[in-house]
Design a protein around this motif. Structure first.
Motif, PDB file in Angstrom:
ATOM      1  N   ALA A   1     -59.341  28.003  46.917  1.00  0.00           N
ATOM      2  CA  ALA A   1     -58.640  26.720  46.941  1.00  0.00           C
ATOM      3  C   ALA A   1     -57.235  26.818  46.361  1.00  0.00           C
ATOM      4  CB  ALA A   1     -59.440  25.694  46.137  1.00  0.00           C
ATOM      5  N   ILE A   2     -56.765  28.046  46.131  1.00  0.00           N
ATOM      6  CA  ILE A   2     -55.532  28.200  45.356  1.00  0.00           C
ATOM      7  C   ILE A   2     -54.311  27.591  46.050  1.00  0.00           C
ATOM      8  CG2 ILE A   2     -54.830  30.534  46.098  1.00  0.00           C
ATOM      9  CD1 ILE A   2     -54.916  30.062  42.482  1.00  0.00           C
ATOM     10  N   ARG A   3     -54.237  27.745  47.381  1.00  0.00           N
ATOM     11  CA  ARG A   3     -53.145  27.114  48.136  1.00  0.00           C
ATOM     12  C   ARG A   3     -53.714  26.430  49.371  1.00  0.00           C
ATOM     13  NH1 ARG A   3     -51.031  31.520  45.717  1.00  0.00           N
ATOM     14  NH2 ARG A   3     -52.308  32.783  47.061  1.00  0.00           N
ATOM     15  N   GLU A   4     -52.920  25.495  49.900  1.00  0.00           N
ATOM     16  CA  GLU A   4     -53.391  24.715  51.042  1.00  0.00           C
ATOM     17  C   GLU A   4     -53.735  25.625  52.232  1.00  0.00           C
ATOM     18  OE1 GLU A   4     -50.599  21.696  51.955  1.00  0.00           O
ATOM     19  OE2 GLU A   4     -51.939  20.697  53.377  1.00  0.00           O
TER      20      GLU A   4
ATOM     21  N   PHE B   1     -44.800  35.299  41.754  1.00  0.00           N
ATOM     22  CA  PHE B   1     -43.770  34.256  41.617  1.00  0.00           C
ATOM     23  C   PHE B   1     -44.085  33.080  42.523  1.00  0.00           C
ATOM     24  CE2 PHE B   1     -41.718  38.031  40.105  1.00  0.00           C
ATOM     25  CZ  PHE B   1     -41.017  37.557  39.000  1.00  0.00           C
ATOM     26  N   ILE B   2     -43.750  31.903  42.034  1.00  0.00           N
ATOM     27  CA  ILE B   2     -43.877  30.698  42.861  1.00  0.00           C
ATOM     28  C   ILE B   2     -42.476  30.152  43.093  1.00  0.00           C
ATOM     29  CG2 ILE B   2     -44.736  28.327  42.934  1.00  0.00           C
ATOM     30  CD1 ILE B   2     -47.081  29.184  41.203  1.00  0.00           C
ATOM     31  N   VAL B   3     -42.116  29.916  44.342  1.00  0.00           N
ATOM     32  CA  VAL B   3     -40.810  29.300  44.619  1.00  0.00           C
ATOM     33  C   VAL B   3     -41.026  27.868  45.088  1.00  0.00           C
ATOM     34  CG1 VAL B   3     -39.819  31.524  45.272  1.00  0.00           C
ATOM     35  CG2 VAL B   3     -40.670  29.989  47.063  1.00  0.00           C
TER      36      VAL B   3
ATOM     37  N   PHE C   1     -45.108  33.332  46.346  1.00  0.00           N
ATOM     38  CA  PHE C   1     -45.814  32.210  46.973  1.00  0.00           C
ATOM     39  C   PHE C   1     -44.926  30.974  47.025  1.00  0.00           C
ATOM     40  CE2 PHE C   1     -48.935  34.741  44.545  1.00  0.00           C
ATOM     41  CZ  PHE C   1     -49.699  35.212  45.605  1.00  0.00           C
ATOM     42  N   MET C   2     -45.067  30.231  48.109  1.00  0.00           N
ATOM     43  CA  MET C   2     -44.412  28.928  48.164  1.00  0.00           C
ATOM     44  C   MET C   2     -45.298  27.949  47.416  1.00  0.00           C
ATOM     45  SD  MET C   2     -43.022  28.647  52.020  1.00  0.00           S
ATOM     46  CE  MET C   2     -44.477  29.245  52.825  1.00  0.00           C
ATOM     47  N   TYR C   3     -44.707  27.141  46.562  1.00  0.00           N
ATOM     48  CA  TYR C   3     -45.494  26.174  45.802  1.00  0.00           C
ATOM     49  C   TYR C   3     -46.342  25.327  46.755  1.00  0.00           C
ATOM     50  CZ  TYR C   3     -46.781  21.909  43.441  1.00  0.00           C
ATOM     51  OH  TYR C   3     -47.513  20.854  42.974  1.00  0.00           O
ATOM     52  N   SER C   4     -47.615  25.159  46.422  1.00  0.00           N
ATOM     53  CA  SER C   4     -48.521  24.366  47.246  1.00  0.00           C
ATOM     54  C   SER C   4     -49.132  23.271  46.373  1.00  0.00           C
ATOM     55  CB  SER C   4     -49.609  25.299  47.813  1.00  0.00           C
ATOM     56  OG  SER C   4     -50.606  24.565  48.465  1.00  0.00           O
ATOM     57  N   LYS C   5     -48.981  22.043  46.852  1.00  0.00           N
ATOM     58  CA  LYS C   5     -49.430  20.894  46.065  1.00  0.00           C
ATOM     59  C   LYS C   5     -50.960  20.838  46.028  1.00  0.00           C
ATOM     60  CE  LYS C   5     -48.340  15.996  46.244  1.00  0.00           C
ATOM     61  NZ  LYS C   5     -47.513  15.005  46.931  1.00  0.00           N
TER      62      LYS C   5
ATOM     63  N   LEU D   1     -48.475  41.328  35.702  1.00  0.00           N
ATOM     64  CA  LEU D   1     -48.047  40.348  34.707  1.00  0.00           C
ATOM     65  C   LEU D   1     -47.263  39.210  35.384  1.00  0.00           C
ATOM     66  CD1 LEU D   1     -48.206  40.157  31.569  1.00  0.00           C
ATOM     67  CD2 LEU D   1     -45.894  41.108  31.518  1.00  0.00           C
ATOM     68  N   PRO D   2     -48.003  38.217  35.892  1.00  0.00           N
ATOM     69  CA  PRO D   2     -47.327  37.144  36.633  1.00  0.00           C
ATOM     70  C   PRO D   2     -46.274  36.421  35.786  1.00  0.00           C
ATOM     71  CG  PRO D   2     -49.687  37.057  37.003  1.00  0.00           C
ATOM     72  CD  PRO D   2     -49.456  38.051  35.899  1.00  0.00           C
ATOM     73  N   ALA D   3     -45.050  36.380  36.303  1.00  0.00           N
ATOM     74  CA  ALA D   3     -43.971  35.667  35.598  1.00  0.00           C
ATOM     75  C   ALA D   3     -43.858  34.231  36.126  1.00  0.00           C
ATOM     76  CB  ALA D   3     -42.653  36.407  35.791  1.00  0.00           C
ATOM     77  N   GLN D   4     -44.091  34.048  37.391  1.00  0.00           N
ATOM     78  CA  GLN D   4     -44.045  32.750  38.117  1.00  0.00           C
ATOM     79  C   GLN D   4     -42.628  32.225  38.320  1.00  0.00           C
ATOM     80  OE1 GLN D   4     -46.770  32.513  39.406  1.00  0.00           O
ATOM     81  NE2 GLN D   4     -48.451  32.860  38.011  1.00  0.00           N
ATOM     82  N   SER D   5     -41.758  32.331  37.297  1.00  0.00           N
ATOM     83  CA  SER D   5     -40.372  31.874  37.453  1.00  0.00           C
ATOM     84  C   SER D   5     -39.504  32.593  36.437  1.00  0.00           C
ATOM     85  CB  SER D   5     -40.286  30.365  37.227  1.00  0.00           C
ATOM     86  OG  SER D   5     -38.920  29.970  37.097  1.00  0.00           O
TER      87      SER D   5
ATOM     88  N   THR E   1     -49.409  23.856  35.293  1.00  0.00           N
ATOM     89  CA  THR E   1     -49.452  22.532  35.933  1.00  0.00           C
ATOM     90  C   THR E   1     -49.641  22.562  37.450  1.00  0.00           C
ATOM     91  OG1 THR E   1     -47.049  22.527  35.982  1.00  0.00           O
ATOM     92  CG2 THR E   1     -48.108  21.398  34.120  1.00  0.00           C
ATOM     93  N   TYR E   2     -49.415  23.726  38.074  1.00  0.00           N
ATOM     94  CA  TYR E   2     -49.563  23.830  39.530  1.00  0.00           C
ATOM     95  C   TYR E   2     -50.973  24.263  39.941  1.00  0.00           C
ATOM     96  CZ  TYR E   2     -48.777  28.533  37.871  1.00  0.00           C
ATOM     97  OH  TYR E   2     -48.882  29.690  37.141  1.00  0.00           O
ATOM     98  N   CYS E   3     -51.795  24.686  38.966  1.00  0.00           N
ATOM     99  CA  CYS E   3     -52.958  25.508  39.313  1.00  0.00           C
ATOM    100  C   CYS E   3     -54.288  24.741  39.317  1.00  0.00           C
ATOM    101  CB  CYS E   3     -53.040  26.686  38.342  1.00  0.00           C
ATOM    102  SG  CYS E   3     -54.301  27.868  38.799  1.00  0.00           S
TER     103      CYS E   3
HETATM  104  N1  5AD Z   1     -49.019  27.097  44.753  1.00  0.00           N
HETATM  105  C1  5AD Z   1     -48.531  28.326  44.986  1.00  0.00           C
HETATM  106  N2  5AD Z   1     -48.953  29.415  44.350  1.00  0.00           N
HETATM  107  C2  5AD Z   1     -49.916  29.268  43.416  1.00  0.00           C
HETATM  108  N3  5AD Z   1     -50.524  30.165  42.610  1.00  0.00           N
HETATM  109  C3  5AD Z   1     -51.429  29.504  41.871  1.00  0.00           C
HETATM  110  N4  5AD Z   1     -51.417  28.188  42.161  1.00  0.00           N
HETATM  111  C4  5AD Z   1     -50.478  28.011  43.124  1.00  0.00           C
HETATM  112  C5  5AD Z   1     -49.989  26.879  43.833  1.00  0.00           C
HETATM  113  N5  5AD Z   1     -50.449  25.653  43.611  1.00  0.00           N
HETATM  114  C6  5AD Z   1     -50.176  31.583  42.584  1.00  0.00           C
HETATM  115  C7  5AD Z   1     -49.681  32.048  41.204  1.00  0.00           C
HETATM  116  C8  5AD Z   1     -50.825  32.871  40.717  1.00  0.00           C
HETATM  117  C9  5AD Z   1     -51.382  33.434  42.010  1.00  0.00           C
HETATM  118  C10 5AD Z   1     -52.770  33.952  41.920  1.00  0.00           C
HETATM  119  O1  5AD Z   1     -51.320  32.343  42.897  1.00  0.00           O
HETATM  120  O2  5AD Z   1     -48.540  32.829  41.386  1.00  0.00           O
HETATM  121  O3  5AD Z   1     -50.416  33.885  39.828  1.00  0.00           O
END
Ligand code: 5AD
Ligand code: SF4
Length: 374
Positions: free
Chosen positions: A47-50, A301-303, A331-335, A259-263, A158-160
């Motif tokens: 369920a991590i992304r749409e 990384f999430i953009v 990854f593109m941010y997914s709501k 080591l996920p930095a995310q941003s 907050t995105y997860c």
């Molecule tokens: N949107 C995009 N990427 C996400 N990740 C986790 N949640 C989201 C989201 N809502 C990514 C993060 C994490 C990886 C497993 O998935 O980068 O480290």
């Protein structure tokens, strides 16, 4: 009787499918290569992304045809997607041919759901469950044995969605982990052992007698046997100097850290609730490089996180340029419904997210070309 398992998502899910296979084999099922031949098909979802959810929906939808050909076919949907009650109910409604929908905490009861399926369709989502120590595995990789050391996550980035579908952190007892690894060594089939957890660096904090992750690593390395040890995933805020020292010292530990930095931008990192800064992240990288000169380092990384400006995205680019990772996942941010970020204003358009992710991947390719890293 034959089974076919379709797995989506991360290594945790891959390993969980090994448990599912173990349960099914105990019931007398054998694995088959094609879903057309199966008497039971299990979808272990993510369920991590749409995008991951859409793939599941499409593929489950396609099973209607098989169910028509074989009325006795049992279809099970489990995993992170089904832990969301709303989604689970919708799945049952939308696909009347699904027999069993169960959440992540129900897995230990899978055998009993299968036995009860003749009585009707099964839908059950437990809100919490015990860590299962007695489940059998059917390991799927011939070189690597996955070992789960903990489940869940307390971080609430907050995105997860993970803390909502996997619950709070629960560590397995060190003794149980060591016993499982001794068995793996005794079997003599696996060159590699990989420890799994959403946030392995906070292993053991919740145990009655707390054990640090560094101690767990040392204790595993002290076991007799010829194996390479690795682990995933590490959170920068919890990666201690002790853990870095143990990796440097122990020959058995692979010189690799994901080591996920995310941003790379401090305002976005704070909005993400990551609890470290760009500067702190770079400090950790320095420490790793000093103590373990040949260490491979990869990152996520999430953009397009809500309100991320072009300039803030450029900070992520510059972080990547500075660190020169061995590889990255972008990854593109997914709501995700229910998370804090899903309610944030200024969601970024898909078009912009695509532009940013492509820019990032281009930079990554260029770095790999220049450094010869793969
Ligand atoms: N949107 C995009 N990427 C996400 N990740 C986790 N949640 C989201 C989201 N809502 C990514 C993060 C994490 C990886 C497993 O998935 O980068 O480290
Ligand atoms: Fe999600 Fe953050 Fe936990 Fe990783 S650490 S599983 S990104 S909440």
């Amino acid at each position: 009787m034959k089974y076919f398992i379709v797995t989506y998502g991360c290594q945790m899910n891959v390993h969980e499918s090994e448990k599912i296979a173990g349960i099914l084999e105990q019931l007398g099922y054998k694995e088959c290569k094609k879903r057309e031949e199966a008497d039971i098909i299990v979808f272990n979802t993510c369920a991590i992304r749409e995008g991951a959810e859409e793939r599941v929906l499409g593929n489950v939808g396609n099973l209607k045809r098989l169910k028509k050909q074989n009325k006795d076919l049992i279809i099970v949907v489990c995993g992170c997607m089904t832990q969301k009650e709303e989604t689970a109910k919708n799945l049952m409604k939308k696909f009347p041919f699904i027999d069993i929908v169960i959440g992540t905490f129900n897995l230990p009861k899978l055998a009993s759901y299968i036995e009860k399926v003749k009585e009707g369709r099964q839908l059950e989502i437990l809100q919490e469950g015990e860590l299962d120590e007695i489940l059998p595995y059917k390991r799927s990789d011939k070189d690597n044995a996955w070992v789960n050391i903990m489940q869940g996550c307390n971080n609430f980035c907050t995105y997860c969605i993970v803390p909502y579908v996997r619950g709070r952190e629960k560590s397995r007892k060190e003794e149980n982990i060591l016993n499982e690894i001794k068995e793996i060594i005794k079997e003599g089939k696996y060159k590699k052992i990989t420890l799994l957890g959403q946030n392995v660096n906070s292993y053991g904090k919740d145990l009655e007698k707390p054990v640090s992750f560094a101690k767990l690593l040392s204790d595993i390395c002290a076991l007799d046997g010829d194996f390479k040890l690795s682990f995933m995933t590490s959170h920068p805020k919890d990666l201690t100097s002790e853990v870095i020292d143990v990796i440097a010292k122990e020959d058995k530990i692979e010189k690799y850290i994901h080591l996920p930095a995310q941003s790379g931008n401090n305002r976005i990192l704070a909005l993400m609730n990551r609890r470290y800064t760009r500067e702190r992240y770079l400090e950790i990288i320095d420490e790793i490089r000093k103590k373990i000169p040949n260490c491979r380092i990869t990152s996520d990384f999430i953009v397009g996180f809500p309100s991320e400006t072009e300039q803030e995205f450029e900070d992520t680019m510059s972080l990547i340029e500075k660190v020169q990772f061995d590889s990255i996942f972008a990854f593109m941010y997914s709501k995700r419904e229910g998370t804090v970020a899903s309610k944030m204003e200024e969601q970024i358009s898909d078009k912009e997210k695509h532009l940013r992710v492509n820019k990032l991947l281009k930079l990554e390719k260029q770095i790999q070309k220049e450094t010869g890293k793969r």
